[in-house]
Motif scaffolding. Structure first.
Motif, PDB file in Angstrom:
ATOM      1  N   VAL A 265      15.421 -18.192 -20.774  1.00 49.20           N
ATOM      2  CA  VAL A 265      14.838 -18.043 -21.524  1.00 49.20           C
ATOM      3  C   VAL A 265      14.354 -18.114 -22.763  1.00 49.20           C
ATOM      4  O   VAL A 265      13.582 -18.147 -24.174  1.00 49.20           O
ATOM      5  CB  VAL A 265      14.943 -19.995 -21.701  1.00 49.20           C
ATOM      6  CG1 VAL A 265      16.204 -20.574 -20.693  1.00 49.20           C
ATOM      7  CG2 VAL A 265      13.736 -20.017 -20.379  1.00 49.20           C
TER       8      VAL A 265
ATOM      9  N   GLU B  51       8.196 -24.672 -25.325  1.00 48.86           N
ATOM     10  CA  GLU B  51       9.772 -25.274 -24.959  1.00 48.86           C
ATOM     11  C   GLU B  51      10.298 -25.145 -24.125  1.00 48.86           C
ATOM     12  O   GLU B  51      11.111 -25.143 -23.568  1.00 48.86           O
ATOM     13  CB  GLU B  51       9.768 -24.975 -26.933  1.00 48.86           C
ATOM     14  CG  GLU B  51       9.467 -25.933 -28.269  1.00 48.86           C
ATOM     15  CD  GLU B  51      10.457 -25.778 -29.062  1.00 48.86           C
ATOM     16  OE1 GLU B  51      11.024 -25.035 -28.890  1.00 48.86           O
ATOM     17  OE2 GLU B  51       9.985 -26.600 -30.060  1.00 48.86           O
ATOM     18  N   LYS B  52      10.121 -23.315 -24.204  1.00 50.51           N
ATOM     19  CA  LYS B  52      11.035 -23.049 -23.864  1.00 50.51           C
ATOM     20  C   LYS B  52      10.786 -22.792 -21.554  1.00 50.51           C
ATOM     21  O   LYS B  52      11.251 -23.476 -20.577  1.00 50.51           O
ATOM     22  CB  LYS B  52      11.158 -20.934 -23.560  1.00 50.51           C
ATOM     23  CG  LYS B  52      12.026 -20.879 -24.828  1.00 50.51           C
ATOM     24  CD  LYS B  52      11.177 -19.199 -25.464  1.00 50.51           C
ATOM     25  CE  LYS B  52      12.451 -19.093 -26.563  1.00 50.51           C
ATOM     26  NZ  LYS B  52      11.730 -17.377 -27.303  1.00 50.51           N
TER      27      LYS B  52
ATOM     28  N   LYS C  66      12.006 -26.700 -20.879  1.00 48.65           N
ATOM     29  CA  LYS C  66      13.222 -26.445 -20.162  1.00 48.65           C
ATOM     30  C   LYS C  66      13.264 -26.226 -19.078  1.00 48.65           C
ATOM     31  O   LYS C  66      14.068 -26.733 -18.223  1.00 48.65           O
ATOM     32  CB  LYS C  66      14.037 -25.272 -21.854  1.00 48.65           C
ATOM     33  CG  LYS C  66      15.442 -25.711 -21.323  1.00 48.65           C
ATOM     34  CD  LYS C  66      16.197 -24.763 -21.848  1.00 48.65           C
ATOM     35  CE  LYS C  66      17.930 -24.779 -21.708  1.00 48.65           C
ATOM     36  NZ  LYS C  66      17.736 -24.402 -20.619  1.00 48.65           N
TER      37      LYS C  66
ATOM     38  N   ASN D 142      12.011 -28.751 -16.587  1.00 43.50           N
ATOM     39  CA  ASN D 142      12.461 -30.121 -16.914  1.00 43.50           C
ATOM     40  C   ASN D 142      13.802 -29.941 -15.769  1.00 43.50           C
ATOM     41  O   ASN D 142      14.541 -30.869 -15.423  1.00 43.50           O
ATOM     42  CB  ASN D 142      12.954 -30.411 -18.223  1.00 43.50           C
ATOM     43  CG  ASN D 142      11.816 -30.670 -18.710  1.00 43.50           C
ATOM     44  OD1 ASN D 142      11.395 -31.498 -18.149  1.00 43.50           O
ATOM     45  ND2 ASN D 142      11.619 -30.702 -20.311  1.00 43.50           N
ATOM     46  N   ASP D 143      14.522 -28.614 -15.435  1.00 46.06           N
ATOM     47  CA  ASP D 143      15.833 -28.398 -15.267  1.00 46.06           C
ATOM     48  C   ASP D 143      15.789 -28.564 -13.995  1.00 46.06           C
ATOM     49  O   ASP D 143      16.058 -28.736 -12.626  1.00 46.06           O
ATOM     50  CB  ASP D 143      16.195 -27.001 -15.640  1.00 46.06           C
ATOM     51  CG  ASP D 143      17.116 -27.059 -16.655  1.00 46.06           C
ATOM     52  OD1 ASP D 143      17.262 -28.412 -16.891  1.00 46.06           O
ATOM     53  OD2 ASP D 143      17.291 -26.470 -17.632  1.00 46.06           O
TER      54      ASP D 143
END
Length: 277
Positions: free
Chosen positions: A124, A167-168, A171, A174-175
């Motif tokens: 990502v 932001e990456k 991500k 959050n996973d």
């Protein structure tokens, strides 16, 4: 009268002669018997002495036998105790080997998860920018971002350019709801000039950390409970601060993505329970 006297004399003479012969015979017989008695007495005494000697030997052998029986019993007890001790030692070694095996399995699983996190981050974030490094240190995944990409000189306000990278990162975090994200600020060794509300490089490194955390939690929906703020000032440099280029390398922010300690132990416990006989 003379005839009578002569007759009596003959009778007495004959009687005397017979008695002496018998006496001599008896005397001889008596001597033979005495010799036989003496011989028997000597043999008897010899037999008694031999018997006493044999009795002493037998008594000694009995005592020796009793001692051997007692020692044999002791040896039996010692042998049983030794066997039990060896069995306990082997059982303990087996148990430790099993625990080590389970720990290794848990660590292997953790390493697999770590590799998955690295792969996710690299996919990502990308690898084209030299100001971004994704690596593993002591089993922990980290992203190192140069400060020139995140902040202006002497500032702790996050730039718009940095938000694209964050932001990456958000991500991936959050996973992984069971993971924690520690943001660690680093500066060079140039003393802070004291402008504004900052006192020194300690303040600057921590402020930069909390600024990134606010972006992650307030703008990018990362759970605040997963975030940790940390500042190291200039005390953990990558290279010597002897040139402007090296000082720029030392001004950086590291974002660690790591399993929670309690989650790791739960992982170990699960592996151990799973392999219990």
């Amino acid at each position: 009268m003379k005839k009578v006297v002569i007759a009596l004399s003959l009778v007495m003479l004959l009687t005397s002669c017979v008695s002496n012969k018998k006496y001599a015979a008896l005397e001889a017989k008596n001597k033979e018997t005495q010799d036989l008695l003496n011989s028997c007495t000597v043999k008897l005494n010899s037999c008694l002495e031999e018997k006493a000697g044999l009795k002493a030997t037998v008594d000694g052998l009995k005592d020796q036998n009793q001692n051997l029986i007692a020692q044999s019993k002791d040896m039996t007890v010692l042998t049983k105790q030794g066997a039990q001790n060896i069995e306990k030692a082997l059982e303990s070694i087996k148990e430790k080997d099993l625990k080590i095996s389970r720990m290794q399995d848990a660590l292997t699983k953790k390493d697999s998860v770590t590799l998955a996190v690295v792969t996710s981050l690299k996919s990502v974030v990308g690898l084209n920018d030299e100001d971004i490094e994704i690596n593993v240190e002591k089993g922990v995944v980290f992203i190192s971002i140069s400060d020139k990409m995140l902040f202006k000189s002497g500032s702790y306000n996050v730039t718009d350019k940095a938000k694209g990278v964050l932001e990456k990162v958000a991500k991936v975090v959050n996973d992984k709801p069971d993971f924690e994200c520690m943001v660690e600020g680093h500066t060079d060794n140039v003393p802070y000039n004291g402008k504004g509300d900052l006192i020194d490089n300690w303040d600057l490194s921590v402020k930069r950390s909390t600024s990134i955390i606010r972006v992650l939690s307030e703008q990018l929906s990362v759970n605040p409970a997963q975030l940790i703020a940390a500042g190291r000032s200039s005390y953990v440099p990558l290279v010597s601060n002897d040139t402007a280029e090296n000082r720029a390398k030392n001004r950086r922010t590291r974002i660690y993505v790591m399993p929670k300690i309690d989650q790791f132990y739960e992982m170990v416990e699960k592996e151990m329970k799973k392999q219990q006989p």
